[in-house]
Design a protein around this motif. Sequence first.
Motif, PDB file in Angstrom:
ATOM      1  N   VAL A 190      65.269  64.234  18.924  1.00 26.03           N
ATOM      2  CA  VAL A 190      66.457  64.804  19.215  1.00 26.03           C
ATOM      3  C   VAL A 190      67.091  63.966  20.226  1.00 26.03           C
ATOM      4  O   VAL A 190      68.471  63.738  20.480  1.00 26.03           O
ATOM      5  N   ILE A 191      66.340  63.795  21.330  1.00 28.12           N
ATOM      6  CA  ILE A 191      66.764  63.199  22.533  1.00 28.12           C
ATOM      7  C   ILE A 191      66.065  61.652  22.690  1.00 28.12           C
ATOM      8  O   ILE A 191      64.782  61.573  22.134  1.00 28.12           O
ATOM      9  N   THR A 192      66.531  60.743  23.420  1.00 31.15           N
ATOM     10  CA  THR A 192      65.892  59.527  24.095  1.00 31.15           C
ATOM     11  C   THR A 192      66.094  59.278  25.304  1.00 31.15           C
ATOM     12  O   THR A 192      67.187  59.816  25.973  1.00 31.15           O
ATOM     13  N   ALA A 193      65.264  58.659  26.081  1.00 31.55           N
ATOM     14  CA  ALA A 193      65.398  58.237  27.560  1.00 31.55           C
ATOM     15  C   ALA A 193      66.429  57.041  27.440  1.00 31.55           C
ATOM     16  O   ALA A 193      66.643  56.302  26.560  1.00 31.55           O
ATOM     17  N   THR A 194      67.351  57.065  28.635  1.00 34.81           N
ATOM     18  CA  THR A 194      68.342  56.305  28.942  1.00 34.81           C
ATOM     19  C   THR A 194      67.745  55.208  29.532  1.00 34.81           C
ATOM     20  O   THR A 194      68.213  53.963  29.651  1.00 34.81           O
ATOM     21  N   GLY A 195      66.678  55.086  30.146  1.00 35.31           N
ATOM     22  CA  GLY A 195      66.092  54.303  31.076  1.00 35.31           C
ATOM     23  C   GLY A 195      66.557  54.300  32.434  1.00 35.31           C
ATOM     24  O   GLY A 195      66.354  53.112  33.385  1.00 35.31           O
ATOM     25  N   THR A 196      67.403  55.201  32.916  1.00 29.83           N
ATOM     26  CA  THR A 196      68.135  55.202  34.141  1.00 29.83           C
ATOM     27  C   THR A 196      67.945  56.324  34.704  1.00 29.83           C
ATOM     28  O   THR A 196      67.304  57.522  33.942  1.00 29.83           O
ATOM     29  N   VAL A 197      67.943  56.692  35.878  1.00 35.30           N
ATOM     30  CA  VAL A 197      68.002  58.047  36.997  1.00 35.30           C
ATOM     31  C   VAL A 197      69.327  58.420  37.515  1.00 35.30           C
ATOM     32  O   VAL A 197      70.086  57.848  37.541  1.00 35.30           O
ATOM     33  N   GLY A 198      69.256  59.817  37.698  1.00 38.81           N
ATOM     34  CA  GLY A 198      70.315  60.593  38.195  1.00 38.81           C
ATOM     35  C   GLY A 198      70.258  60.702  39.506  1.00 38.81           C
ATOM     36  O   GLY A 198      69.236  60.047  40.279  1.00 38.81           O
ATOM     37  N   ARG A 199      71.128  61.550  40.348  1.00 39.49           N
ATOM     38  CA  ARG A 199      70.935  61.620  41.708  1.00 39.49           C
ATOM     39  C   ARG A 199      70.008  62.929  41.929  1.00 39.49           C
ATOM     40  O   ARG A 199      69.753  63.539  41.243  1.00 39.49           O
ATOM     41  N   THR A 200      69.427  62.544  43.222  1.00 41.09           N
ATOM     42  CA  THR A 200      68.287  63.485  43.661  1.00 41.09           C
ATOM     43  C   THR A 200      69.090  64.785  44.154  1.00 41.09           C
ATOM     44  O   THR A 200      70.287  64.846  44.528  1.00 41.09           O
ATOM     45  N   GLY A 201      68.340  65.793  44.032  1.00 41.81           N
ATOM     46  CA  GLY A 201      68.902  67.185  44.314  1.00 41.81           C
ATOM     47  C   GLY A 201      69.156  67.391  45.703  1.00 41.81           C
ATOM     48  O   GLY A 201      68.720  66.368  46.679  1.00 41.81           O
ATOM     49  N   PRO A 202      69.603  68.595  46.452  1.00 41.07           N
ATOM     50  CA  PRO A 202      69.670  68.555  47.719  1.00 41.07           C
ATOM     51  C   PRO A 202      68.380  68.685  48.640  1.00 41.07           C
ATOM     52  O   PRO A 202      68.569  68.361  49.688  1.00 41.07           O
ATOM     53  N   SER A 203      67.451  69.020  48.081  1.00 38.45           N
ATOM     54  CA  SER A 203      66.259  69.153  48.599  1.00 38.45           C
ATOM     55  C   SER A 203      65.105  67.638  48.645  1.00 38.45           C
ATOM     56  O   SER A 203      64.361  67.533  49.077  1.00 38.45           O
ATOM     57  N   GLY A 204      66.228  66.699  47.892  1.00 38.80           N
ATOM     58  CA  GLY A 204      65.479  65.175  48.310  1.00 38.80           C
ATOM     59  C   GLY A 204      64.464  65.222  46.812  1.00 38.80           C
ATOM     60  O   GLY A 204      64.467  65.727  45.863  1.00 38.80           O
ATOM     61  N   GLY A 205      63.541  64.176  47.036  1.00 40.89           N
ATOM     62  CA  GLY A 205      62.466  64.123  45.932  1.00 40.89           C
ATOM     63  C   GLY A 205      62.921  62.980  45.226  1.00 40.89           C
ATOM     64  O   GLY A 205      63.909  62.263  45.425  1.00 40.89           O
ATOM     65  N   ARG A 206      62.011  62.802  44.013  1.00 44.69           N
ATOM     66  CA  ARG A 206      62.222  61.434  43.215  1.00 44.69           C
ATOM     67  C   ARG A 206      63.517  61.888  42.200  1.00 44.69           C
ATOM     68  O   ARG A 206      63.937  62.852  41.757  1.00 44.69           O
ATOM     69  N   PRO A 207      64.198  60.827  41.945  1.00 49.42           N
ATOM     70  CA  PRO A 207      65.400  60.977  41.088  1.00 49.42           C
ATOM     71  C   PRO A 207      65.228  61.229  39.883  1.00 49.42           C
ATOM     72  O   PRO A 207      64.115  60.638  39.110  1.00 49.42           O
ATOM     73  N   PRO A 208      65.960  62.304  39.108  1.00 48.25           N
ATOM     74  CA  PRO A 208      65.356  62.614  37.828  1.00 48.25           C
ATOM     75  C   PRO A 208      65.701  61.472  36.564  1.00 48.25           C
ATOM     76  O   PRO A 208      66.817  61.002  36.837  1.00 48.25           O
ATOM     77  N   ALA A 209      64.839  61.568  35.836  1.00 50.89           N
ATOM     78  CA  ALA A 209      65.195  60.415  34.551  1.00 50.89           C
ATOM     79  C   ALA A 209      66.223  61.168  33.866  1.00 50.89           C
ATOM     80  O   ALA A 209      66.515  62.377  33.703  1.00 50.89           O
ATOM     81  N   LEU A 210      67.051  60.349  33.081  1.00 58.86           N
ATOM     82  CA  LEU A 210      68.265  60.620  32.225  1.00 58.86           C
ATOM     83  C   LEU A 210      67.940  60.466  30.887  1.00 58.86           C
ATOM     84  O   LEU A 210      67.348  59.479  30.473  1.00 58.86           O
ATOM     85  N   TYR A 211      68.462  61.118  30.101  1.00 58.60           N
ATOM     86  CA  TYR A 211      68.139  61.379  28.727  1.00 58.60           C
ATOM     87  C   TYR A 211      69.700  61.624  28.100  1.00 58.60           C
ATOM     88  O   TYR A 211      70.800  61.819  28.630  1.00 58.60           O
ATOM     89  N   ARG A 212      69.673  61.295  26.749  1.00 57.01           N
ATOM     90  CA  ARG A 212      70.668  61.381  25.941  1.00 57.01           C
ATOM     91  C   ARG A 212      70.359  61.840  24.525  1.00 57.01           C
ATOM     92  O   ARG A 212      69.284  61.851  24.136  1.00 57.01           O
ATOM     93  N   PHE A 213      71.523  62.398  23.666  1.00 56.78           N
ATOM     94  CA  PHE A 213      71.082  63.011  22.200  1.00 56.78           C
ATOM     95  C   PHE A 213      71.122  61.841  21.461  1.00 56.78           C
ATOM     96  O   PHE A 213      72.167  60.796  21.694  1.00 56.78           O
ATOM     97  N   ALA A 214      70.087  61.656  20.543  1.00 60.76           N
ATOM     98  CA  ALA A 214      70.104  60.375  19.411  1.00 60.76           C
ATOM     99  C   ALA A 214      71.238  60.596  18.589  1.00 60.76           C
ATOM    100  O   ALA A 214      71.716  59.430  18.091  1.00 60.76           O
ATOM    101  N   ASP A 215      71.932  61.787  18.305  1.00 59.26           N
ATOM    102  CA  ASP A 215      72.787  61.912  17.234  1.00 59.26           C
ATOM    103  C   ASP A 215      74.178  62.667  17.785  1.00 59.26           C
ATOM    104  O   ASP A 215      73.732  63.755  18.620  1.00 59.26           O
ATOM    105  N   LYS A 216      75.325  62.394  17.543  1.00 62.29           N
ATOM    106  CA  LYS A 216      76.458  63.376  18.040  1.00 62.29           C
ATOM    107  C   LYS A 216      77.023  64.068  16.957  1.00 62.29           C
ATOM    108  O   LYS A 216      77.999  64.497  16.854  1.00 62.29           O
TER     109      LYS A 216
END
Length: 231
Positions: A190-216
């Motif tokens: 249903v979903i696939t990794a984009t290979g990119t990361v998003g912004r870190t949250g207010p508490s910092g930490g590792r940037p989250p991996a981003l995903y997208r839906f395989a179909d629209k």
Amino acid sequence: MPSPSVFHEVLCAVFQVRDHLPGEPPVLSVLLWQRAFDPQAGSWSLPGGSLQADEDLRSSALRQLAEKVDLRQVAHLEQLSVFSEPDRVPGPRVIASSYLGMVPSDSQPNLPPDTRWHPVSMLPEISFDHRQIVERARRRLAAKLSYTNIAFALAPAEFSMSALSDIYCAALGYPVDSTNLLRILSRRGVITATGTVGRTGPSGGRPPALYRFADKQLRITDEFATLRPPL
């Protein structure tokens, strides 16, 4: 003896997962407009109106959304149910064909002043049988989240798994673990990794991996699946 006139209207329950209170998780909201005239002036209604002689139901639903609440793009729209109780509205009999629609969480349509998003769990005074239609639409959405990819219509183009689990939680009404959700949706393709990361949250930490839906487009991913609330 001739039968009395029967009119046909089309109503749309359009959902979006939106922030409601600062610091709180987003909630599932439905688009409503406030009636200016009787019957039931001041109450809130689902967008809709009369089916015209030269249009089919889907075309009417899209027209009503554009004309009544200036909503011209929905990510998904499907026929929901027919409501035909003889006394569902005062006056001449009106049969309603209802539709379920969805708008991505990052969409910001420019709404008229008499139109507003309302949390489904905190509906205002609502017209006629429209509360029943909203509840039917929410149950349909919750059911389809189990066995289809319908969440694509509520999610932005790219998202972290924590953001997607918030969307599932808002639509289902109970917590959804992001790790389990990733495992299930990845296994179903249903979903696939984009290979990119998003912004870190207010508490910092590792940037989250981003995903997208395989179909629209809506598709069944596991016809026997059921997402259940945690024990």
